[in-house]
Motif scaffolding. Sequence first.
Motif, PDB file in Angstrom:
ATOM      1  N   ASP A 128       0.832  -1.211   0.000  1.00 55.79           N
ATOM      2  CA  ASP A 128       0.000   0.000   0.000  1.00 55.79           C
ATOM      3  C   ASP A 128       0.863   1.255   0.000  1.00 55.79           C
ATOM      4  O   ASP A 128       0.548   2.245  -0.677  1.00 55.79           O
ATOM      5  CB  ASP A 128      -0.927  -0.005   1.214  1.00 55.79           C
ATOM      6  N   GLN A 129       1.941   1.238   0.768  1.00 50.50           N
ATOM      7  CA  GLN A 129       2.818   2.402   0.813  1.00 50.50           C
ATOM      8  C   GLN A 129       3.469   2.654  -0.542  1.00 50.50           C
ATOM      9  O   GLN A 129       3.552   3.802  -1.007  1.00 50.50           O
ATOM     10  CB  GLN A 129       3.887   2.204   1.881  1.00 50.50           C
ATOM     11  N   VAL A 130       3.907   1.586  -1.194  1.00 53.72           N
ATOM     12  CA  VAL A 130       4.496   1.743  -2.524  1.00 53.72           C
ATOM     13  C   VAL A 130       3.469   2.287  -3.508  1.00 53.72           C
ATOM     14  O   VAL A 130       3.763   3.173  -4.322  1.00 53.72           O
ATOM     15  CB  VAL A 130       5.055   0.384  -3.007  1.00 53.72           C
ATOM     16  N   GLU A 131       2.241   1.782  -3.414  1.00 52.24           N
ATOM     17  CA  GLU A 131       1.195   2.268  -4.309  1.00 52.24           C
ATOM     18  C   GLU A 131       0.879   3.734  -4.048  1.00 52.24           C
ATOM     19  O   GLU A 131       0.675   4.512  -4.996  1.00 52.24           O
ATOM     20  CB  GLU A 131      -0.063   1.411  -4.121  1.00 52.24           C
ATOM     21  N   ARG A 132       0.848   4.143  -2.777  1.00 50.69           N
ATOM     22  CA  ARG A 132       0.603   5.545  -2.460  1.00 50.69           C
ATOM     23  C   ARG A 132       1.714   6.442  -2.994  1.00 50.69           C
ATOM     24  O   ARG A 132       1.463   7.530  -3.527  1.00 50.69           O
ATOM     25  CB  ARG A 132       0.461   5.724  -0.949  1.00 50.69           C
ATOM     26  N   LEU A 133       2.954   5.991  -2.851  1.00 55.99           N
ATOM     27  CA  LEU A 133       4.072   6.772  -3.382  1.00 55.99           C
ATOM     28  C   LEU A 133       3.990   6.903  -4.901  1.00 55.99           C
ATOM     29  O   LEU A 133       4.277   7.970  -5.468  1.00 55.99           O
ATOM     30  CB  LEU A 133       5.401   6.128  -2.967  1.00 55.99           C
ATOM     31  N   GLN A 134       3.603   5.836  -5.569  1.00 60.98           N
ATOM     32  CA  GLN A 134       3.463   5.901  -7.022  1.00 60.98           C
ATOM     33  C   GLN A 134       2.356   6.865  -7.441  1.00 60.98           C
ATOM     34  O   GLN A 134       2.506   7.631  -8.399  1.00 60.98           O
ATOM     35  CB  GLN A 134       3.189   4.493  -7.569  1.00 60.98           C
ATOM     36  N   LEU A 135       1.221   6.833  -6.720  1.00 58.79           N
ATOM     37  CA  LEU A 135       0.129   7.743  -7.041  1.00 58.79           C
ATOM     38  C   LEU A 135       0.543   9.198  -6.822  1.00 58.79           C
ATOM     39  O   LEU A 135       0.205  10.082  -7.619  1.00 58.79           O
ATOM     40  CB  LEU A 135      -1.098   7.404  -6.187  1.00 58.79           C
ATOM     41  N   GLU A 136       1.273   9.473  -5.741  1.00 61.52           N
ATOM     42  CA  GLU A 136       1.747  10.828  -5.498  1.00 61.52           C
ATOM     43  C   GLU A 136       2.695  11.287  -6.602  1.00 61.52           C
ATOM     44  O   GLU A 136       2.632  12.441  -7.050  1.00 61.52           O
ATOM     45  CB  GLU A 136       2.437  10.892  -4.135  1.00 61.52           C
ATOM     46  N   ALA A 137       3.571  10.378  -7.041  1.00 65.34           N
ATOM     47  CA  ALA A 137       4.488  10.739  -8.119  1.00 65.34           C
ATOM     48  C   ALA A 137       3.722  11.027  -9.410  1.00 65.34           C
ATOM     49  O   ALA A 137       4.050  11.964 -10.158  1.00 65.34           O
ATOM     50  CB  ALA A 137       5.501   9.611  -8.343  1.00 65.34           C
ATOM     51  N   ILE A 138       2.674  10.239  -9.692  1.00 68.71           N
ATOM     52  CA  ILE A 138       1.869  10.470 -10.894  1.00 68.71           C
ATOM     53  C   ILE A 138       1.148  11.815 -10.806  1.00 68.71           C
ATOM     54  O   ILE A 138       1.087  12.574 -11.785  1.00 68.71           O
ATOM     55  CB  ILE A 138       0.862   9.317 -11.079  1.00 68.71           C
ATOM     56  N   ARG A 139       0.608  12.145  -9.618  1.00 65.50           N
ATOM     57  CA  ARG A 139      -0.065  13.430  -9.449  1.00 65.50           C
ATOM     58  C   ARG A 139       0.916  14.593  -9.650  1.00 65.50           C
ATOM     59  O   ARG A 139       0.573  15.616 -10.269  1.00 65.50           O
ATOM     60  CB  ARG A 139      -0.698  13.507  -8.067  1.00 65.50           C
TER      61      ARG A 139
END
Length: 264
Positions: free
Chosen positions: A211-222
């Motif tokens: 979940d943490q990796v996915e959150r970091l990826q979403l933040e990077a995409i934003r």
Amino acid sequence: MKETSRQLLWERRSQTPLLVLAVAFAVAYAVPIVAPEAEASVHRACTYAEWVVWGAFAVDYLVRLGLTRDRGHFVRTHWLDLAAVVLPLVQPLRLLRLVATLLLVGRRARMAPQVRLTTYVAGAVVGLLMFGSLAVLSVERDAPEGNIRNLGDAVWWSFTTMTTVGYGDHSPTTGLGRVLAVGLMLSGIALLGVVTANIAAWFIARFERDDQVERLQLEAIRELQAEVRALRAEVSLLGGGGQGAMPAQTAAAGEQAGATAPRF
């Protein structure tokens, strides 16, 4: 601080000798039970070895108690070590000395928490199976109505008791044997709970990492999307400013040409 460092130094240096003594104690405890027909000198040697190991455990406890500053806290937090020293050398209570030593060695080992827990569980399972079998065999072998007569029967009984299966083909008939059975059953349930909790904690930690990796990826995409929008806005502004500047330059050139043209 000096006393604490001396205590840590003593524990670090005595870790390996204590482990060797624990193995020696296990052998000395097992030989008279597995080979009761052995010579009397062998039995005496095993008894002497048990006393020597017990003495070494007692010396280790007293040294650590003397090196610590808060002796009351040390006694409260090392009650199992104290029980292993105080309890007399009788069956099956002398097994506590081996358990206390293994726990002590485990506490001193420098391992990761997950590895330490796995080591504790694996060591506890093997130790309980082995010494539970030896203990019940020693008290049930000569019982008039006993049905645990050899090491194979004892190991099978320990395994079915620890896993709480309890086929009933072998069961203790003496009071001490039943006390051992209760302790083995409770230990098996506790170990099963520890294993289940450890597996659940591993899955939860794995899901949290994902979940943490996915959150970091979403933040990077934003962040990338925001940068793209900003770049588009700058490009559109630059494009609009360029088109407005071109007619102005053309008009200025025309006025200059008109001013320099000859008049008739």
